[in-house]
Design a protein around this motif. Structure first.
Motif, PDB file in Angstrom:
ATOM      1  N   MET A  82      -1.551 -34.175  77.898  1.00 46.73           N
ATOM      2  CA  MET A  82      -1.282 -34.802  79.177  1.00 46.73           C
ATOM      3  C   MET A  82      -0.978 -33.756  80.248  1.00 46.73           C
ATOM      4  O   MET A  82      -1.329 -33.957  81.414  1.00 46.73           O
ATOM      5  N   ALA A  83      -0.324 -32.678  79.843  1.00 45.18           N
ATOM      6  CA  ALA A  83       0.015 -31.628  80.804  1.00 45.18           C
ATOM      7  C   ALA A  83      -1.249 -31.012  81.392  1.00 45.18           C
ATOM      8  O   ALA A  83      -1.293 -30.674  82.582  1.00 45.18           O
ATOM      9  N   ASN A 109      -3.424 -31.374  89.913  1.00 47.90           N
ATOM     10  CA  ASN A 109      -2.712 -30.520  90.871  1.00 47.90           C
ATOM     11  C   ASN A 109      -3.640 -29.460  91.453  1.00 47.90           C
ATOM     12  O   ASN A 109      -3.585 -29.166  92.647  1.00 47.90           O
ATOM     13  N   LYS A 169      -2.628 -33.269  84.090  1.00 42.94           N
ATOM     14  CA  LYS A 169      -1.767 -33.183  85.268  1.00 42.94           C
ATOM     15  C   LYS A 169      -2.051 -31.898  86.038  1.00 42.94           C
ATOM     16  O   LYS A 169      -2.132 -31.905  87.272  1.00 42.94           O
ATOM     17  N   ASN A 170      -2.228 -30.798  85.329  1.00 47.54           N
ATOM     18  CA  ASN A 170      -2.535 -29.520  85.980  1.00 47.54           C
ATOM     19  C   ASN A 170      -3.904 -29.557  86.668  1.00 47.54           C
ATOM     20  O   ASN A 170      -4.067 -28.966  87.738  1.00 47.54           O
TER      21      ASN A 170
END
Length: 57
Positions: A1-2, A9, A5-6
């Protein structure tokens, strides 16, 4: 998930072209493709004629 998200961004930091810039860049790319295709077609035609002359057909 990270990772996802990155990615989101980073995509927010991208400078996207305006519609006018996009049309201009697309025109440049298409024009370049057409010029290269014409050049390669002429070279190919010349090479074909030279090859036919060389082998005596």
């Amino acid at each position: 998930m990270a990772f996802i998200k990155n990615v989101f961004n980073e995509m927010r930091l991208v400078t996207w072209p305006t519609g006018k810039e996009l049309l201009r860049y697309t025109g440049i790319v298409l024009g370049t493709i057409i010029l290269v295709a014409l050049f390669l077609g002429i070279v190919d035609y010349g090479a074909s004629l030279a090859f036919e002359w060389f082998i005596g057909l």
